[in-house]
Enzyme design. Structure first.
Site, mmCIF file in Angstrom:
data_model
loop_
_atom_site.group_PDB
_atom_site.id
_atom_site.type_symbol
_atom_site.label_atom_id
_atom_site.label_comp_id
_atom_site.label_asym_id
_atom_site.label_seq_id
_atom_site.Cartn_x
_atom_site.Cartn_y
_atom_site.Cartn_z
ATOM 1 N N HIS A 1 0.838 -1.210 0.000
ATOM 2 C CA HIS A 1 0.000 0.000 0.000
ATOM 3 C C HIS A 1 0.870 1.256 0.000
ATOM 4 O O HIS A 1 1.231 1.773 1.056
ATOM 5 C CB HIS A 1 -0.906 -0.017 1.244
ATOM 6 C CG HIS A 1 -2.008 0.992 1.200
ATOM 7 N ND1 HIS A 1 -3.286 0.718 1.638
ATOM 8 C CD2 HIS A 1 -2.042 2.282 0.791
ATOM 9 C CE1 HIS A 1 -4.049 1.782 1.487
ATOM 10 N NE2 HIS A 1 -3.307 2.752 0.980
ATOM 11 N N HIS B 1 1.552 5.229 -2.104
ATOM 12 C CA HIS B 1 1.107 6.270 -3.039
ATOM 13 C C HIS B 1 2.360 6.965 -3.571
ATOM 14 O O HIS B 1 2.991 7.717 -2.830
ATOM 15 C CB HIS B 1 0.206 7.282 -2.325
ATOM 16 C CG HIS B 1 -1.034 6.685 -1.719
ATOM 17 N ND1 HIS B 1 -2.216 6.582 -2.404
ATOM 18 C CD2 HIS B 1 -1.254 6.144 -0.497
ATOM 19 C CE1 HIS B 1 -3.137 6.008 -1.624
ATOM 20 N NE2 HIS B 1 -2.578 5.723 -0.461
ATOM 21 N N ASP C 1 -8.897 2.947 -3.321
ATOM 22 C CA ASP C 1 -8.308 3.461 -2.076
ATOM 23 C C ASP C 1 -8.128 4.976 -2.100
ATOM 24 O O ASP C 1 -7.745 5.564 -3.101
ATOM 25 C CB ASP C 1 -6.952 2.834 -1.784
ATOM 26 C CG ASP C 1 -6.392 3.377 -0.484
ATOM 27 O OD1 ASP C 1 -7.031 3.184 0.556
ATOM 28 O OD2 ASP C 1 -5.354 4.054 -0.514
ATOM 29 N N HIS D 1 -5.440 -0.697 5.899
ATOM 30 C CA HIS D 1 -5.245 0.142 7.104
ATOM 31 C C HIS D 1 -6.352 0.050 8.166
ATOM 32 O O HIS D 1 -6.990 1.068 8.492
ATOM 33 C CB HIS D 1 -5.020 1.607 6.708
ATOM 34 C CG HIS D 1 -5.921 2.157 5.623
ATOM 35 N ND1 HIS D 1 -7.292 2.151 5.710
ATOM 36 C CD2 HIS D 1 -5.616 2.717 4.424
ATOM 37 C CE1 HIS D 1 -7.795 2.709 4.609
ATOM 38 N NE2 HIS D 1 -6.800 3.048 3.816
ATOM 39 N N ASN E 1 -5.881 9.297 7.118
ATOM 40 C CA ASN E 1 -7.193 8.656 7.016
ATOM 41 C C ASN E 1 -7.004 7.158 6.787
ATOM 42 O O ASN E 1 -6.412 6.793 5.773
ATOM 43 C CB ASN E 1 -7.973 9.282 5.849
ATOM 44 C CG ASN E 1 -9.387 8.747 5.759
ATOM 45 O OD1 ASN E 1 -9.868 8.088 6.674
ATOM 46 N ND2 ASN E 1 -10.042 8.990 4.642
ATOM 47 N N ASP F 1 0.939 2.585 3.873
ATOM 48 C CA ASP F 1 0.070 3.648 3.362
ATOM 49 C C ASP F 1 0.897 4.926 3.145
ATOM 50 O O ASP F 1 0.457 6.034 3.438
ATOM 51 C CB ASP F 1 -1.117 3.900 4.301
ATOM 52 C CG ASP F 1 -2.216 4.750 3.663
ATOM 53 O OD1 ASP F 1 -2.089 5.089 2.472
ATOM 54 O OD2 ASP F 1 -3.192 5.072 4.358
ATOM 55 N N HIS G 1 3.260 14.252 0.929
ATOM 56 C CA HIS G 1 2.729 15.583 0.608
ATOM 57 C C HIS G 1 3.867 16.585 0.730
ATOM 58 O O HIS G 1 4.861 16.314 1.405
ATOM 59 C CB HIS G 1 1.601 15.972 1.572
ATOM 60 C CG HIS G 1 0.380 15.117 1.434
ATOM 61 N ND1 HIS G 1 -0.428 15.136 0.324
ATOM 62 C CD2 HIS G 1 -0.148 14.189 2.276
ATOM 63 C CE1 HIS G 1 -1.418 14.269 0.481
ATOM 64 N NE2 HIS G 1 -1.270 13.669 1.650
HETATM 65 ZN ZN LIG Z 1 -7.074 4.256 2.209
#
Ligand SMILES: [Zn+2]
Length: 429
Positions: A67, A69, A155, A235, A281, A308, A312
């Site tokens: 997981h 990003h 997601d 998560h 989140n 996760d 940013h």
């Molecule tokens: Zn999520």
């Protein structure tokens, strides 16, 4: 570092792999990117160039994060596939699964193909369930699978419409891949900034209701139970969610679940100190949630660890708690946080952590099996478990700095990460 016959020997490592029941000191011989031999003394003195001294440090099958990003395409000022890959390697990972909520989203086969790569590590991706992950129009799921998607998910957003979740489960079942659920029921309470309670009240923030998660987990367990397919819960953060997952597993429903290092190590009490660097989140829970998550990971209700990793920019995270985006990074601190919290300060066995970071994620998403066995791809990580280190944002390979663990003291430092028999990242010190 390669000898005349193309082999490399890692000498005097503490070989540790619960999937092979190995916990002993020895050597590993690597040839053509694969583990050729494993065991006692394999190094021969004539080939000094080809020997990597491990000095008794722990050698694990490298980690897999299901997981992350990486913000490619569309938000590469936060992170990109190159910087995210370096952060993964620095954390001991040689395999990551990217989430599809990019811009544009991973809702077309061309984007799945572009983000599925074998260099500089095993990069895989989930395909979006709805176009743009905005929960309105179903994607062509089968074509995403054919392009290489290892799972389906929206997601970042829940799949609100049961009919879309059913479609994803059916396609997933036919193609033999899981559906990953960001379980959040938007009809319960406010969306919330942090977990609802005394801290949210004192900071005058809208509180997040734990039932948002638990009720959606109930729905998805019911759907998987009635129409089949494999649901993987992303998560998990709430104590009551574990009871639902435990019961569904006992009933034979095909479900798996992950937990993040931050939910295992931190609670909402840290929010006044960390402010937006503790905004994610689902949000951090209470101490009873944290303890239940640790227990759930120990007993296998939760199968694996996932960071996760959500980068940013500093500017975005400098906004106030209401306006800053959700998410924290995690790849470069994941092992240290989990080792320190669960093993050094807790009483979980190291074998459970390596199972949850190396073995289970690859099993759940049907990725190539690796381990300390002959014939395995030589994907390895060498860790100094006794080494105490401070999380220094200047040392991150990630473009981002939004870690919840800045300046923390951790134990367990990754010394190098090997991918396909080559050292792909090494600690500089
Ligand atoms: Zn999520």
């Amino acid at each position: 570092m390669v000898s005349a016959d193309g082999s490399i020997c890692i000498r005097n490592a503490h070989l540790f792999d619960p999937s092979q029941k190995i916990d002993s000191v020895g050597d590993v011989l690597i040839r053509d990117g694969l583990i050729g031999k494993i065991g006692g003394k394999l190094a021969h003195d004539g080939d000094q160039d080809s020997i990597i001294e491990a000095d008794g440090k722990y050698l694990f099958p490298s980690f897999c994060d299901p997981h992350v990003h990486f913000r490619t395409p569309g938000q590469t000022e936060k992170e990109d596939i190159e910087s995210g890959s370096r952060a993964a390697l620095a954390g001991g990972f040689t395999c990551v699964i990217q989430m599809p909520n990019t811009n544009p989203a991973v809702d077309r086969p061309e984007i799945v193909k572009d983000l599925t790569r074998d260099e500089p590590l095993e990069l895989r991706v989930m395909g979006a369930i709805t176009v743009g992950t905005d929960t309105r129009v179903l994607t062509d799921l089968d074509s995403l699978f054919e392009a290489g998607a290892v799972a389906f998910t929206d997601d970042g957003q829940p799949v609100i419409e049961p009919v879309f979740m059913k479609a994803a489960l059916r396609s997933g079942q036919e193609n033999g891949i899981p559906v990953a659920s960001h379980a959040e029921n938007p009809t319960i309470g406010l969306s919330g900034i942090i977990r609802g309670g005394i801290i949210a009240e004192s900071l005058d923030l809208p509180g997040w209701n734990a039932q948002r998660e638990t009720s959606m987990i109930e729905r998805d367990c019911d759907l998987a139970g009635s129409i089949g397919g494999h649901v993987h819960f992303c998560h998990v953060s709430v104590e009551q969610s574990l009871d639902v997952i435990r019961q569904a597993k006992a009933d034979g429903v095909n479900i798996t679940a992950e937990v993040t290092p931050h939910h295992l190590a931190l609670t909402v009490d840290i929010v006044p100190d960390l402010t937006t660097y503790a905004k994610m989140n689902p949000p951090l829970g209470f101490e009873e949630d944290r303890l239940a998550l640790i227990e759930g990971f120990r007993d296998g209700t939760i199968d694996c660890i996932a960071t996760d990793h959500a980068p940013h920019t500093i500017e975005e995270k400098s906004k106030d708690l209401l306006k800053a985006p959700f998410g924290v990074i995690g790849l470069e601190t994941s092992f240290g946080v989990c080792y320190t919290e669960l093993i050094k300060n807790g009483n979980l066995p190291l074998s459970r952590l390596i199972d949850g970071m190396s073995i289970k994620p690859r099993e759940i998403f049907h990725l190539e099996r690796i381990g300390l066995f002959e014939g395995s791809r030589a994907d390895l990580v060498l860790v100094d478990l006794d080494r105490e280190w401070v999380v220094d944002p200047e040392e991150f390979e990630s473009k981002a700095r939004n870690s919840s663990f800045l300046n923390r003291n951790l134990f367990g430092k990754v010394l190098w990460t090997m991918y396909k028999g080559k050292i792909a990242w090494e600690l500089n010190d």
